[in-house]
Design a protein around this motif. Structure first.
Motif, PDB file in Angstrom:
ATOM      1  N   ILE A 197     -86.181  40.037 -10.536  1.00 45.57           N
ATOM      2  CA  ILE A 197     -84.772  39.909 -10.898  1.00 45.57           C
ATOM      3  C   ILE A 197     -83.963  41.120 -10.447  1.00 45.57           C
ATOM      4  O   ILE A 197     -82.811  40.988 -10.026  1.00 45.57           O
ATOM      5  CB  ILE A 197     -84.649  39.720 -12.427  1.00 45.57           C
ATOM      6  N   ASN A 198     -84.559  42.300 -10.505  1.00 44.57           N
ATOM      7  CA  ASN A 198     -83.856  43.561 -10.286  1.00 44.57           C
ATOM      8  C   ASN A 198     -83.732  43.890  -8.797  1.00 44.57           C
ATOM      9  O   ASN A 198     -84.740  43.990  -8.097  1.00 44.57           O
ATOM     10  CB  ASN A 198     -84.601  44.686 -11.004  1.00 44.57           C
ATOM     11  N   PRO A 199     -82.510  44.089  -8.274  1.00 42.13           N
ATOM     12  CA  PRO A 199     -82.351  44.395  -6.850  1.00 42.13           C
ATOM     13  C   PRO A 199     -82.948  45.735  -6.440  1.00 42.13           C
ATOM     14  O   PRO A 199     -83.197  45.968  -5.251  1.00 42.13           O
ATOM     15  CB  PRO A 199     -80.825  44.383  -6.650  1.00 42.13           C
ATOM     16  N   LYS A 200     -83.212  46.626  -7.404  1.00 44.39           N
ATOM     17  CA  LYS A 200     -83.803  47.914  -7.078  1.00 44.39           C
ATOM     18  C   LYS A 200     -85.284  47.784  -6.719  1.00 44.39           C
ATOM     19  O   LYS A 200     -85.822  48.623  -5.990  1.00 44.39           O
ATOM     20  CB  LYS A 200     -83.649  48.876  -8.265  1.00 44.39           C
ATOM     21  N   HIS A 245     -78.664  47.146 -17.059  1.00 41.83           N
ATOM     22  CA  HIS A 245     -77.637  46.533 -16.236  1.00 41.83           C
ATOM     23  C   HIS A 245     -76.317  47.291 -16.380  1.00 41.83           C
ATOM     24  O   HIS A 245     -75.831  47.487 -17.488  1.00 41.83           O
ATOM     25  CB  HIS A 245     -77.444  45.065 -16.620  1.00 41.83           C
ATOM     26  N   SER A 246     -75.748  47.693 -15.275  1.00 36.42           N
ATOM     27  CA  SER A 246     -74.469  48.392 -15.282  1.00 36.42           C
ATOM     28  C   SER A 246     -73.337  47.394 -15.062  1.00 36.42           C
ATOM     29  O   SER A 246     -73.574  46.230 -14.726  1.00 36.42           O
ATOM     30  CB  SER A 246     -74.450  49.447 -14.171  1.00 36.42           C
ATOM     31  N   ALA A 247     -72.124  47.883 -15.235  1.00 41.65           N
ATOM     32  CA  ALA A 247     -70.968  47.014 -15.023  1.00 41.65           C
ATOM     33  C   ALA A 247     -70.935  46.493 -13.592  1.00 41.65           C
ATOM     34  O   ALA A 247     -70.423  45.406 -13.328  1.00 41.65           O
ATOM     35  CB  ALA A 247     -69.690  47.778 -15.348  1.00 41.65           C
ATOM     36  N   ALA A 248     -71.508  47.264 -12.656  1.00 41.71           N
ATOM     37  CA  ALA A 248     -71.475  46.878 -11.248  1.00 41.71           C
ATOM     38  C   ALA A 248     -72.231  45.591 -10.975  1.00 41.71           C
ATOM     39  O   ALA A 248     -71.856  44.820 -10.090  1.00 41.71           O
ATOM     40  CB  ALA A 248     -72.034  48.012 -10.385  1.00 41.71           C
ATOM     41  N   ASN A 249     -73.327  45.359 -11.723  1.00 44.79           N
ATOM     42  CA  ASN A 249     -74.092  44.125 -11.477  1.00 44.79           C
ATOM     43  C   ASN A 249     -74.088  43.188 -12.677  1.00 44.79           C
ATOM     44  O   ASN A 249     -74.952  42.322 -12.800  1.00 44.79           O
ATOM     45  CB  ASN A 249     -75.523  44.438 -11.041  1.00 44.79           C
ATOM     46  N   LEU A 250     -73.095  43.366 -13.559  1.00 45.54           N
ATOM     47  CA  LEU A 250     -72.995  42.499 -14.726  1.00 45.54           C
ATOM     48  C   LEU A 250     -72.845  41.035 -14.316  1.00 45.54           C
ATOM     49  O   LEU A 250     -73.467  40.154 -14.925  1.00 45.54           O
ATOM     50  CB  LEU A 250     -71.810  42.920 -15.600  1.00 45.54           C
ATOM     51  N   GLU A 251     -72.060  40.771 -13.301  1.00 42.87           N
ATOM     52  CA  GLU A 251     -71.849  39.380 -12.888  1.00 42.87           C
ATOM     53  C   GLU A 251     -73.138  38.757 -12.372  1.00 42.87           C
ATOM     54  O   GLU A 251     -73.384  37.568 -12.590  1.00 42.87           O
ATOM     55  CB  GLU A 251     -70.751  39.302 -11.831  1.00 42.87           C
ATOM     56  N   ASP A 252     -73.966  39.543 -11.673  1.00 47.90           N
ATOM     57  CA  ASP A 252     -75.270  39.024 -11.247  1.00 47.90           C
ATOM     58  C   ASP A 252     -76.109  38.622 -12.451  1.00 47.90           C
ATOM     59  O   ASP A 252     -76.752  37.566 -12.457  1.00 47.90           O
ATOM     60  CB  ASP A 252     -76.032  40.084 -10.435  1.00 47.90           C
ATOM     61  N   THR A 253     -76.094  39.477 -13.472  1.00 47.30           N
ATOM     62  CA  THR A 253     -76.878  39.192 -14.674  1.00 47.30           C
ATOM     63  C   THR A 253     -76.363  37.935 -15.368  1.00 47.30           C
ATOM     64  O   THR A 253     -77.147  37.085 -15.819  1.00 47.30           O
ATOM     65  CB  THR A 253     -76.814  40.386 -15.643  1.00 47.30           C
ATOM     66  N   MET A 254     -75.050  37.799 -15.475  1.00 51.43           N
ATOM     67  CA  MET A 254     -74.480  36.625 -16.115  1.00 51.43           C
ATOM     68  C   MET A 254     -74.770  35.362 -15.309  1.00 51.43           C
ATOM     69  O   MET A 254     -74.993  34.283 -15.882  1.00 51.43           O
ATOM     70  CB  MET A 254     -72.972  36.809 -16.302  1.00 51.43           C
ATOM     71  N   THR A 255     -74.804  35.490 -13.993  1.00 51.55           N
ATOM     72  CA  THR A 255     -75.186  34.353 -13.150  1.00 51.55           C
ATOM     73  C   THR A 255     -76.612  33.924 -13.457  1.00 51.55           C
ATOM     74  O   THR A 255     -76.911  32.722 -13.571  1.00 51.55           O
ATOM     75  CB  THR A 255     -75.061  34.728 -11.660  1.00 51.55           C
ATOM     76  N   GLN A 256     -77.508  34.897 -13.603  1.00 51.91           N
ATOM     77  CA  GLN A 256     -78.907  34.585 -13.887  1.00 51.91           C
ATOM     78  C   GLN A 256     -79.070  33.983 -15.284  1.00 51.91           C
ATOM     79  O   GLN A 256     -79.866  33.054 -15.478  1.00 51.91           O
ATOM     80  CB  GLN A 256     -79.755  35.851 -13.723  1.00 51.91           C
ATOM     81  N   ILE A 257     -78.305  34.468 -16.245  1.00 51.51           N
ATOM     82  CA  ILE A 257     -78.362  33.878 -17.583  1.00 51.51           C
ATOM     83  C   ILE A 257     -77.860  32.439 -17.545  1.00 51.51           C
ATOM     84  O   ILE A 257     -78.431  31.546 -18.187  1.00 51.51           O
ATOM     85  CB  ILE A 257     -77.544  34.720 -18.584  1.00 51.51           C
ATOM     86  N   ARG A 258     -76.804  32.188 -16.781  1.00 49.10           N
ATOM     87  CA  ARG A 258     -76.297  30.823 -16.679  1.00 49.10           C
ATOM     88  C   ARG A 258     -77.351  29.887 -16.097  1.00 49.10           C
ATOM     89  O   ARG A 258     -77.508  28.749 -16.564  1.00 49.10           O
ATOM     90  CB  ARG A 258     -75.038  30.780 -15.811  1.00 49.10           C
ATOM     91  N   LEU A 259     -78.090  30.351 -15.123  1.00 54.83           N
ATOM     92  CA  LEU A 259     -79.162  29.540 -14.536  1.00 54.83           C
ATOM     93  C   LEU A 259     -80.240  29.225 -15.577  1.00 54.83           C
ATOM     94  O   LEU A 259     -80.772  28.113 -15.617  1.00 54.83           O
ATOM     95  CB  LEU A 259     -79.780  30.272 -13.339  1.00 54.83           C
ATOM     96  N   LEU A 260     -80.548  30.205 -16.420  1.00 54.65           N
ATOM     97  CA  LEU A 260     -81.543  29.994 -17.473  1.00 54.65           C
ATOM     98  C   LEU A 260     -81.037  29.003 -18.516  1.00 54.65           C
ATOM     99  O   LEU A 260     -81.790  28.144 -18.987  1.00 54.65           O
ATOM    100  CB  LEU A 260     -81.897  31.331 -18.136  1.00 54.65           C
TER     101      LEU A 260
END
Length: 417
Positions: A197-200, A245-260
């Motif tokens: 999940i993590n881009p790092k 999760h920082s504010a910079a990738n919050l939208e990515d996280t919310m996208t992944q939660i929506r998929l779940l």
């Protein structure tokens, strides 16, 4: 007036938790050399079963006996031997003896597998989405210890990915057949699913890397396979990090939660930390805000913002928050603020298996419905050498020792007493 912590919580699958308090996951370090649960598991979990918990979460159960996080992690055996099946059924029965549904936390450590933990061999590499080694601490000694303790991972092939999916699905089926109430897919704390999940830690350029959707693909493939393999009434939850999760990738996280959510999870547990940044095993922070650093205050504010934003976007998602709860007042406040539906409590449960019953008891005053836990201090050697990795396990080791005492019927103790 009864505490709102007494409210029952019904999941989409139909499973009902009789109250809002969950004994959260902790490493038990109790498994035998064959990675099966044993009587010590049964005795410890029977104590929690009698503790008034609305739900009980197990510690990590690894899906691959070749890759364990720790030497004494339990793991599902893919051959489903008769002996193994009996042991897991006994574990399920003991943990649910007094009516608390028990959820098994399924995990794969990925690159966070200690050298020699599991059956892959002492010099075999770990596996990960990308061949990025762990970095724990910031001095030469920590670098050397990390490289010795954790083999350098190799990048997973499509065959490896297919195998991991099969192992999770087979494990979910086995757990259901053993009589547990559900599973939680562990996609936090830097384990394999979190690594994807993590881009790092995921630098892949195939369908499992790149976009937020692609990085969540392995978790979603596993979720889909598990749902098809277990009864409709069997619970499937997911554990995700928040503090990383920082504010910079919050939208990515919310996208992944929506998929779940779209895939039909029954609940989402919010936690945080990795081996490299172990917030999930940090000691308690000072209770008075004036004593907190600006950095700590900002991180805690973002945690609340994360929970509120998740609730705002997914109002029907059953949300569980874990970490730092030590009192009835604190747990009630989280519910009243609509930050969560379930409160996960770990360390207090290790020293008082009936901590939930204490918080739920109307006859106990608020000032008595709490516990204070001092930080577990590492020994003199980590301090002398300024080593993060040598001191990192002090908290986990202390509370695992308390679980061992529960299993033996001995008295437990809070740190410093």
């Amino acid at each position: 007036m009864p505490s709102l912590l007494n409210d029952a919580v019904k999941l989409p699958c139909g499973l009902v938790f009789p109250n809002r308090l969950s004994k959260a996951a902790m490493a038990e370090n109790l498994a035998t050399s064959d990675s099966n649960p044993n009587e010590n598991f049964n005795l410890a979990y029977n104590r929690w079963s009698d503790g008034g918990w609305g739900m009980i979460m197990t510690g990590n159960v690894q899906v691959d006996v070749d890759h364990l996080g720790n030497f004494k992690d339990p793991a599902v055996q893919t051959d489903y031997e008769t002996k193994s099946s009996k042991l897991w059924k006994a574990y399920a029965a003991a943990s649910q003896k007094h009516g608390s549904p028990t959820i098994v936390q399924l995990a794969h450590p990925g690159r966070q597998s200690l050298r020699g933990a599991g059956r892959r061999g002492l010099f075999a590499p770990t596996i990960a989405p990308s061949a990025i080694p762990l970095t724990i601490g910031n001095n030469f000694l920590d670098s050397v210890i990390t490289s010795l303790a954790f083999p350098r991972p190799r990048e997973m092939t499509q065959k490896d990915i297919n195998t991991v999916i099969r192992l999770f699905v087979d494990s979910a089926r086995f757990i259901a057949e053993s009589g547990f109430s559900g599973i939680e897919l562990h996609a936090a704390h830097g384990y394999l699913l979190d690594q994807f999940i993590n881009p790092k830690t995921n630098l892949r350029t195939d369908v499992y890397g790149g976009s937020a959707e692609n990085r969540a693909r392995l978790l979603l493939d596993i979720l889909k396979g598990c749902r098809e393999a277990v009864p409709a009434t069997f619970c499937i939850g997911v554990k995700l990090n928040s503090a990383d999760h920082s504010a910079a990738n919050l939208e990515d996280t919310m996208t992944q939660i929506r998929l779940l959510v779209d895939a039909g999870i029954d609940f989402l547990e919010v936690s945080g930390g990795t081996y490299e940044n172990p917030r999930m095993v940090d000691g308690d922070k000072p209770a008075i805000s004036q004593t907190k650093s600006a950095r700590t205050a900002a991180r805690e504010a973002f945690f609340l913002d994360f929970a509120k934003e998740t609730r705002k976007r997914f109002p029907n998602l059953v949300l569980m928050l874990t970490g730092g709860f030590r009192s009835r007042a604190g747990a009630e406040a989280a519910i009243k603020e609509n930050a969560c539906d379930l409160v996960g409590i770990a360390r207090p449960a290790a020293v008082n298996p009936r901590f939930a019953a204490l918080l739920l008891d109307e006859g106990t005053r608020d000032e008595d419905a709490q516990i204070s836990l001092d930080k577990v201090r590492p020994g003199w050697l980590p301090k002398l050498l300024r080593s993060q990795i040598l001191g990192a396990g002090a908290e986990s080791t202390y509370y695992a020792d308390q679980i061992h005492r529960l299993a033996k019927g001995r008295a437990t103790a809070v740190p410093g007493h």
